[in-house]
Design a protein around this motif. Structure first.
Motif, PDB file in Angstrom:
ATOM      1  N   LEU A  35     -22.562 -25.286  19.826  1.00 40.46           N
ATOM      2  CA  LEU A  35     -22.463 -24.825  18.440  1.00 40.46           C
ATOM      3  C   LEU A  35     -21.564 -23.602  18.299  1.00 40.46           C
ATOM      4  N   LEU A  36     -21.027 -23.124  19.413  1.00 40.56           N
ATOM      5  CA  LEU A  36     -20.229 -21.896  19.418  1.00 40.56           C
ATOM      6  C   LEU A  36     -18.934 -22.067  18.624  1.00 40.56           C
ATOM      7  N   LYS A  37     -18.559 -21.005  17.892  1.00 40.51           N
ATOM      8  CA  LYS A  37     -17.327 -21.015  17.109  1.00 40.51           C
ATOM      9  C   LYS A  37     -16.394 -19.913  17.592  1.00 40.51           C
ATOM     10  N   GLY A  51     -27.837 -19.720  31.522  1.00 47.95           N
ATOM     11  CA  GLY A  51     -26.754 -19.850  30.555  1.00 47.95           C
ATOM     12  C   GLY A  51     -25.433 -19.287  31.024  1.00 47.95           C
ATOM     13  N   HIS A  52     -25.464 -18.414  32.029  1.00 47.33           N
ATOM     14  CA  HIS A  52     -24.204 -17.862  32.544  1.00 47.33           C
ATOM     15  C   HIS A  52     -23.308 -18.956  33.128  1.00 47.33           C
ATOM     16  N   GLU A  53     -23.917 -20.077  33.521  1.00 43.54           N
ATOM     17  CA  GLU A  53     -23.146 -21.181  34.087  1.00 43.54           C
ATOM     18  C   GLU A  53     -22.212 -21.823  33.066  1.00 43.54           C
ATOM     19  N   PHE A  54     -22.451 -21.549  31.775  1.00 45.01           N
ATOM     20  CA  PHE A  54     -21.655 -22.174  30.723  1.00 45.01           C
ATOM     21  C   PHE A  54     -20.580 -21.241  30.177  1.00 45.01           C
ATOM     22  N   SER A  57     -17.140 -22.823  29.444  1.00 46.32           N
ATOM     23  CA  SER A  57     -17.185 -23.644  28.233  1.00 46.32           C
ATOM     24  C   SER A  57     -17.107 -22.766  26.989  1.00 46.32           C
ATOM     25  N   ALA A  58     -17.803 -21.630  27.023  1.00 46.83           N
ATOM     26  CA  ALA A  58     -17.773 -20.699  25.895  1.00 46.83           C
ATOM     27  C   ALA A  58     -16.367 -20.148  25.677  1.00 46.83           C
ATOM     28  N   ILE A  59     -15.715 -19.794  26.776  1.00 49.66           N
ATOM     29  CA  ILE A  59     -14.342 -19.274  26.694  1.00 49.66           C
ATOM     30  C   ILE A  59     -13.414 -20.343  26.125  1.00 49.66           C
TER      31      ILE A  59
END
Length: 461
Positions: A35-37, A51-54, A57-59
């Protein structure tokens, strides 16, 4: 849209900037990369998965920065981070900071049933005079609340926060985060009795909503003895300045002097304005109690009852709560499959069995969950709310609903009582072959039973 700098957030959460100048702009937050924008601060939580593993993907999705509590050796190079000890606590601290910065009046809503409906009603009433923001969907826990707060526009004047729980202590945390000016308890029912053991314990847990208050007003149902005894016993005297009540009796500050059910609406008048009717755009007499509490919240905020009525007649209910939908084969579906307790199921059954409908009346009930060792007794007690002469077909789904099936077998013909305990597809196929034009189908269950999927399969939209 909210906007912060990394320096501002770092100071708010008592963190340390890594690979950041401090001037980087943040325009949102997200703890779910799906859902990140672009421009969001990524919050990597450590629950079932780290969650640090993602972070990559966030970047890739455009995150502007991230909180970080893992070892820095695993951190991405040259990407703005805010180093903290605990990302969840930092998330909540950030929300507290932003809430104080914006400074809206806060209305907290909790209760065993009716939280979401009441939250929507309060938001409608408050919007008569104020810019409002409210909990979206089911974002009502220790993660959902800070998410809601941090999505609040900077010009918000009234913030309405739904507070959910599954165990003792959760509402305490949420109340201390929000510090509500107005707290509403809708009712004490059986939801979460599996974890808390009794309605007495549930009432105590719900009263935790006052723990973060510094004065303000408590609004509660006067007809609920468990709450009345605690309030009169002085439980809230150190935190609450004013107490207002709603209910069915003249003992309450506000009560209905007239109620009239309609198929898709509910009419009522109050003791304060006995000659003026309000027409709620949702069915069910029980929703009048939610409206009364919203009217009281409006009173505290300076909204007149005339203004409250006007707003309530046009308010929008959160999706999947008493939602009328067009169904297949010319049918109509009343979808209430998002949440359930024995008391709410009895209430909606009472409503549905007593309205005028053009065709057959069909009811689909799924298991009520989180009842613990009281599940048998409570599922069997649902038989008290079932009137076989008013139902053309009753379809039960789930292991626990077999208890109700056994209870009703002596009272109902086999052709009008059916139980399924296997795949939902079997239930869906059964209904597809039997639904006729002008049938009206009520679907009510706990969310985890998955009956929303059945509603989707039988709906045209």
């Amino acid at each position: 849209m909210p906007r912060w700098t990394i320096k501002e957030i770092t100071e708010a959460v008592n963190g340390k900037m890594i690979s950041a100048t401090g001037d980087e702009s943040i325009t949102g937050v997200s703890f779910d990369t799906r859902l990140l924008k672009k421009g969001d601060l990524f919050i990597p939580l450590t629950a079932e998965r780290n969650g640090h593993e993602f972070i990559q993907s966030a970047i890739d999705k455009g995150a502007a920065a991230a909180l970080w509590s893992d070892n820095l050796t695993s951190a991405p190079a040259d990407f703005p981070l805010i180093k903290v000890t605990d990302t969840e606590k930092a998330f909540q601290d950030f929300a507290r900071y932003y809430l104080k910065k914006v400074g809206p009046k806060v209305v907290g809503v909790t209760g065993s049933n009716g939280k979401t409906t009441t939250k929507d009603m309060v938001a409608a009433v408050a919007s008569a005079r104020y810019r409002t923001h409210k909990t979206e969907g089911n974002f009502n826990n220790h993660l959902g609340m800070p998410h809601t707060i941090l999505r609040m526009p900077a010009d918000t004047e009234v913030l309405i926060l739904e507070m959910g729980m599954s165990e003792s202590g959760e509402i305490h945390l949420l109340s201390n985060m929000a510090e509500p000016d107005v707290a509403i308890i809708t009712m004490i029912g059986e939801s979460h009795i599996e974890f808390l053991g009794s309605r007495e314990a549930i009432s105590q847990a719900k009263l935790e909503i006052v723990d973060g208050m510094k004065g303000g007003t408590l609004i509660y149902p006067v007809d609920e003895p468990l709450l009345r005894e605690k309030v009169k016993g002085g439980y809230v005297q150190d935190t609450v300045k004013r107490i207002l009540t709603f209910g069915h009796s003249e003992e309450a500050d506000i009560y209905a002097v007239k109620t009239e059910p309609e198929v898709r609406h509910t009419l009522f008048a109050t003791n304060a304005m006995p000659n003026t009717e309000c027409r709620l755009p949702i069915p069910g007499i029980y929703n009048v109690q939610n409206a009364l509490s919203a009217i009281l919240a409006g009173e505290v905020l300076g909204v007149t009852q005339e203004e409250a009525f006007e707003q309530l007649e046009n308010f929008q209910l959160t999706k999947n709560r008493l939602e009328w939908k067009e169904g297949i084969n010319g049918t109509t579906i009343l979808n209430d499959a998002y949440n359930a307790s024995p008391s709410s199921m009895k209430a909606v059954l009472n409503y549905f069995q007593n309205i005028d409908l053009p065709g057959r009346r069909i009811i689909v009930l799924g298991d009520v969950l989180e009842l613990g060792d009281q599940s048998r007794e409570m599922h069997e007690s649902l038989s008290e709310a079932v009137h076989p002469d008013k139902i053309d077909l009753l379809v039960l789904f789930g292991k626990e609903m077999k208890l109700l099936d056994n209870k009703l077998k002596p009272k109902m013909a086999e052709s009008r009582l059916v139980h399924f305990s296997g795949e939902k597809a079997e239930l869906t196929d059964f209904l597809r072959t039997r639904l006729k034009e002008d049938d009206t189908i009520l679907v009510k269950s706990s969310l985890s039973t998955g009956l929303l999927e059945v509603v989707s399969e039988l709906s045209l939209d």
